[in-house]
Design a protein around this motif. Structure first.
Motif, PDB file in Angstrom:
ATOM      1  N   ALA A  49      -3.759 -11.713 -16.826  1.00  0.00           N
ATOM      2  CA  ALA A  49      -2.651 -10.805 -16.489  1.00  0.00           C
ATOM      3  C   ALA A  49      -3.196  -9.428 -16.127  1.00  0.00           C
ATOM      4  CB  ALA A  49      -1.683 -10.715 -17.669  1.00  0.00           C
ATOM      5  N   VAL A  50      -4.196  -8.985 -16.872  1.00  0.00           N
ATOM      6  CA  VAL A  50      -4.800  -7.682 -16.579  1.00  0.00           C
ATOM      7  C   VAL A  50      -5.594  -7.763 -15.273  1.00  0.00           C
ATOM      8  CG1 VAL A  50      -6.351  -5.879 -17.433  1.00  0.00           C
ATOM      9  CG2 VAL A  50      -4.879  -7.112 -19.035  1.00  0.00           C
ATOM     10  N   LEU A  51      -6.290  -8.862 -15.085  1.00  0.00           N
ATOM     11  CA  LEU A  51      -7.034  -9.034 -13.831  1.00  0.00           C
ATOM     12  C   LEU A  51      -6.096  -8.951 -12.623  1.00  0.00           C
ATOM     13  CD1 LEU A  51      -9.677  -9.758 -12.326  1.00  0.00           C
ATOM     14  CD2 LEU A  51      -8.995 -12.155 -12.545  1.00  0.00           C
ATOM     15  N   ALA A  52      -4.931  -9.552 -12.751  1.00  0.00           N
ATOM     16  CA  ALA A  52      -3.973  -9.516 -11.637  1.00  0.00           C
ATOM     17  C   ALA A  52      -3.541  -8.089 -11.339  1.00  0.00           C
ATOM     18  CB  ALA A  52      -2.768 -10.388 -11.968  1.00  0.00           C
ATOM     19  N   LYS A  53      -3.415  -7.282 -12.395  1.00  0.00           N
ATOM     20  CA  LYS A  53      -3.053  -5.878 -12.168  1.00  0.00           C
ATOM     21  C   LYS A  53      -4.179  -5.133 -11.459  1.00  0.00           C
ATOM     22  CE  LYS A  53      -0.392  -5.379 -16.433  1.00  0.00           C
ATOM     23  NZ  LYS A  53      -0.292  -4.566 -17.663  1.00  0.00           N
ATOM     24  N   VAL A  54      -5.410  -5.396 -11.893  1.00  0.00           N
ATOM     25  CA  VAL A  54      -6.559  -4.707 -11.282  1.00  0.00           C
ATOM     26  C   VAL A  54      -6.694  -5.105  -9.820  1.00  0.00           C
ATOM     27  CG1 VAL A  54      -9.080  -4.521 -11.314  1.00  0.00           C
ATOM     28  CG2 VAL A  54      -7.793  -4.425 -13.457  1.00  0.00           C
ATOM     29  N   MET A  55      -6.576  -6.397  -9.565  1.00  0.00           N
ATOM     30  CA  MET A  55      -6.780  -6.872  -8.195  1.00  0.00           C
ATOM     31  C   MET A  55      -5.543  -6.666  -7.323  1.00  0.00           C
ATOM     32  SD  MET A  55      -9.310 -10.131  -8.643  1.00  0.00           S
ATOM     33  CE  MET A  55      -9.730 -10.103  -6.912  1.00  0.00           C
ATOM     34  N   GLY A  56      -4.417  -6.355  -7.951  1.00  0.00           N
ATOM     35  CA  GLY A  56      -3.202  -6.111  -7.175  1.00  0.00           C
ATOM     36  C   GLY A  56      -2.837  -4.638  -7.131  1.00  0.00           C
ATOM     37  N   ARG A  57      -3.780  -3.792  -7.564  1.00  0.00           N
ATOM     38  CA  ARG A  57      -3.509  -2.353  -7.643  1.00  0.00           C
ATOM     39  C   ARG A  57      -3.183  -1.798  -6.257  1.00  0.00           C
ATOM     40  NH1 ARG A  57      -2.222   0.476 -12.215  1.00  0.00           N
ATOM     41  NH2 ARG A  57      -3.142   2.535 -12.225  1.00  0.00           N
ATOM     42  N   GLY A  58      -2.164  -0.975  -6.183  1.00  0.00           N
ATOM     43  CA  GLY A  58      -1.745  -0.417  -4.901  1.00  0.00           C
ATOM     44  C   GLY A  58      -0.259  -0.679  -4.730  1.00  0.00           C
ATOM     45  N   ASN A  59       0.250  -0.433  -3.543  1.00  0.00           N
ATOM     46  CA  ASN A  59       1.679  -0.670  -3.340  1.00  0.00           C
ATOM     47  C   ASN A  59       1.968  -2.078  -2.823  1.00  0.00           C
ATOM     48  OD1 ASN A  59       0.789  -0.376  -0.733  1.00  0.00           O
ATOM     49  ND2 ASN A  59       2.359   1.059  -0.103  1.00  0.00           N
ATOM     50  N   ARG A  60       0.958  -2.916  -2.887  1.00  0.00           N
ATOM     51  CA  ARG A  60       1.144  -4.326  -2.520  1.00  0.00           C
ATOM     52  C   ARG A  60       2.009  -5.033  -3.568  1.00  0.00           C
ATOM     53  NH1 ARG A  60      -5.106  -5.539  -2.707  1.00  0.00           N
ATOM     54  NH2 ARG A  60      -5.383  -3.446  -3.466  1.00  0.00           N
ATOM     55  N   ALA A  61       2.612  -6.127  -3.190  1.00  0.00           N
ATOM     56  CA  ALA A  61       3.484  -6.846  -4.114  1.00  0.00           C
ATOM     57  C   ALA A  61       2.691  -7.676  -5.112  1.00  0.00           C
ATOM     58  CB  ALA A  61       4.437  -7.744  -3.329  1.00  0.00           C
ATOM     59  N   ALA A  62       1.476  -8.075  -4.735  1.00  0.00           N
ATOM     60  CA  ALA A  62       0.683  -8.919  -5.630  1.00  0.00           C
ATOM     61  C   ALA A  62      -0.758  -8.939  -5.153  1.00  0.00           C
ATOM     62  CB  ALA A  62       1.243 -10.346  -5.632  1.00  0.00           C
ATOM     63  N   ALA A  63      -1.634  -9.382  -6.053  1.00  0.00           N
ATOM     64  CA  ALA A  63      -3.027  -9.579  -5.663  1.00  0.00           C
ATOM     65  C   ALA A  63      -3.072 -10.565  -4.503  1.00  0.00           C
ATOM     66  CB  ALA A  63      -3.832 -10.104  -6.840  1.00  0.00           C
ATOM     67  N   GLY A  64      -3.953 -10.284  -3.574  1.00  0.00           N
ATOM     68  CA  GLY A  64      -4.057 -11.159  -2.414  1.00  0.00           C
ATOM     69  C   GLY A  64      -3.323 -10.625  -1.205  1.00  0.00           C
ATOM     70  N   LEU A  65      -2.456  -9.647  -1.445  1.00  0.00           N
ATOM     71  CA  LEU A  65      -1.725  -9.024  -0.341  1.00  0.00           C
ATOM     72  C   LEU A  65      -2.302  -7.646  -0.070  1.00  0.00           C
ATOM     73  CD1 LEU A  65       1.893  -9.926  -1.499  1.00  0.00           C
ATOM     74  CD2 LEU A  65       0.348 -11.275  -0.060  1.00  0.00           C
ATOM     75  N   LEU A  66      -1.998  -7.131   1.098  1.00  0.00           N
ATOM     76  CA  LEU A  66      -2.491  -5.808   1.456  1.00  0.00           C
ATOM     77  C   LEU A  66      -1.564  -4.721   0.944  1.00  0.00           C
ATOM     78  CD1 LEU A  66      -3.633  -5.906   5.196  1.00  0.00           C
ATOM     79  CD2 LEU A  66      -5.022  -6.150   3.137  1.00  0.00           C
ATOM     80  N   SER A  67      -2.171  -3.601   0.528  1.00  0.00           N
ATOM     81  CA  SER A  67      -1.397  -2.375   0.400  1.00  0.00           C
ATOM     82  C   SER A  67      -1.229  -1.794   1.796  1.00  0.00           C
ATOM     83  CB  SER A  67      -2.137  -1.370  -0.483  1.00  0.00           C
ATOM     84  OG  SER A  67      -2.118  -1.775  -1.831  1.00  0.00           O
ATOM     85  N   THR A  68      -0.352  -0.823   1.909  1.00  0.00           N
ATOM     86  CA  THR A  68      -0.169  -0.171   3.203  1.00  0.00           C
ATOM     87  C   THR A  68      -1.513   0.402   3.667  1.00  0.00           C
ATOM     88  OG1 THR A  68       2.037   0.495   2.536  1.00  0.00           O
ATOM     89  CG2 THR A  68       1.082   1.626   4.447  1.00  0.00           C
ATOM     90  N   PRO A  69      -1.983   0.012   4.798  1.00  0.00           N
ATOM     91  CA  PRO A  69      -3.232   0.607   5.283  1.00  0.00           C
ATOM     92  C   PRO A  69      -3.089   2.129   5.373  1.00  0.00           C
ATOM     93  CG  PRO A  69      -2.706  -1.351   6.540  1.00  0.00           C
ATOM     94  CD  PRO A  69      -1.511  -1.070   5.680  1.00  0.00           C
ATOM     95  N   GLY A  70      -4.047   2.814   4.797  1.00  0.00           N
ATOM     96  CA  GLY A  70      -3.967   4.271   4.755  1.00  0.00           C
ATOM     97  C   GLY A  70      -3.458   4.783   3.416  1.00  0.00           C
ATOM     98  N   ASN A  71      -3.018   3.871   2.575  1.00  0.00           N
ATOM     99  CA  ASN A  71      -2.570   4.234   1.231  1.00  0.00           C
ATOM    100  C   ASN A  71      -3.673   5.019   0.510  1.00  0.00           C
ATOM    101  OD1 ASN A  71      -0.925   4.076  -1.094  1.00  0.00           O
ATOM    102  ND2 ASN A  71      -2.084   2.322  -1.843  1.00  0.00           N
TER     103      ASN A  71
END
Lengths: 170, 81
Positions: A77-99
């Motif tokens: 669960a913590v790993l998912a937070k670390v790898m999903g950090r940003g404004n992305r909806a989940a790990a594996g998705l992109l945050s807004t480029p330029g974030n």
């Protein structure tokens, strides 16, 4: 101050400040410790007195740290937070480029525990450059590389005494 | 649900999801791994053992957006005695 012992840390448990209100939560532990590399960035001052190869002096240009943690046991669960950090909806998705990571509040504290010495706390870190792992039958570490830097808000007007790391719980 | 550990006068907090039955074990492990710190005193680095009395903990049963809305204090010193 005299020599006061060997440089033993004890098990280096990895914590990330991804909990509520930035609380440190346990991410996991490693196969054989956490590698920390602190780099004092300096700019050489080249002069004609010493020629083209030898600096005459250096200028401070900040300090950064790279922390490598080959995690063999993980809180997913913590790993998912670390790898999903940003404004992305989940790990594996992109945050807004330029974030922007620091100003956007996406950097997190990184803590390395110690049972035999003072723990390490990096005030602002991000996952960078890689999360690397091997998929196999044999247990394999998931190696996360963190980059820590002395984050300074854009409202600040000086970086003097900005915190890269501490060994206290302040 | 879990244990939220704080230090008097500090911003640092630790969060350990766990069951009530695991509170003592969580506290004992935490104190073992975060038992000392190095601080600057008059420009000199000083290593100090963090007294148990500086550590407070609550068992959180419900979180708000950024802080607990339902929690119960944990008698840390008594549990670790």
């Amino acid at each position: 101050m005299a020599i006061d012992g060997y440089t033993i840390n004890g098990p280096a448990l990895v914590y990330t400040g991804t909990g509520n209100a930035g609380a440190l939560e346990l991410l996991g532990y490693t196969t054989d410790g956490v590698d920390v590399r602190i780099t004092e960035n300096v700019e050489p001052i080249m002069t004609d007195l010493l020629g083209t190869q030898t600096p005459q002096d250096f200028q401070d240009m900040g300090m950064v740290a790279e922390i490598t943690a080959p995690l063999i046991a993980i809180d997913r669960a913590v790993l998912a937070k670390v790898m999903g950090r940003g404004n992305r909806a989940a790990a594996g998705l992109l945050s807004t480029p330029g974030n922007v990571k620091g100003a956007g509040g996406w950097a997190f504290r990184l803590g390395i525990s110690s049972s035999a010495d003072s723990p390490w706390s990096f005030a602002a870190a991000i996952l960078r450059p890689t999360a690397q792992f091997r998929l196999s039958t044999k247990a394999q570490p998931l190696t996360l590389q963190f980059f820590a830097w002395p984050y300074v808000s854009y409202t600040a007007t000086t970086a003097l005494n900005a915190v890269l790391w501490t060994r206290s719980l302040s | 649900m879990g244990v939220l550990i704080s230090y008097l006068g500090r911003k640092t907090q630790f969060w350990y999801p766990c069951q009530r039955s695991e509170i003592r074990e969580v506290l004992a492990n935490h104190v073992q791994n975060w038992k000392q710190e190095t601080v600057l005193v008059d420009g000199q680095e000083v290593t100090r053992i963090i007294p148990i009395t500086e550590l407070t903990a609550v068992y959180v049963t419900k979180w708000g957006s950024d802080q607990p809305v339902e929690s119960e204090p944990i008698p840390v010193a008594d549990l670790l005695r």
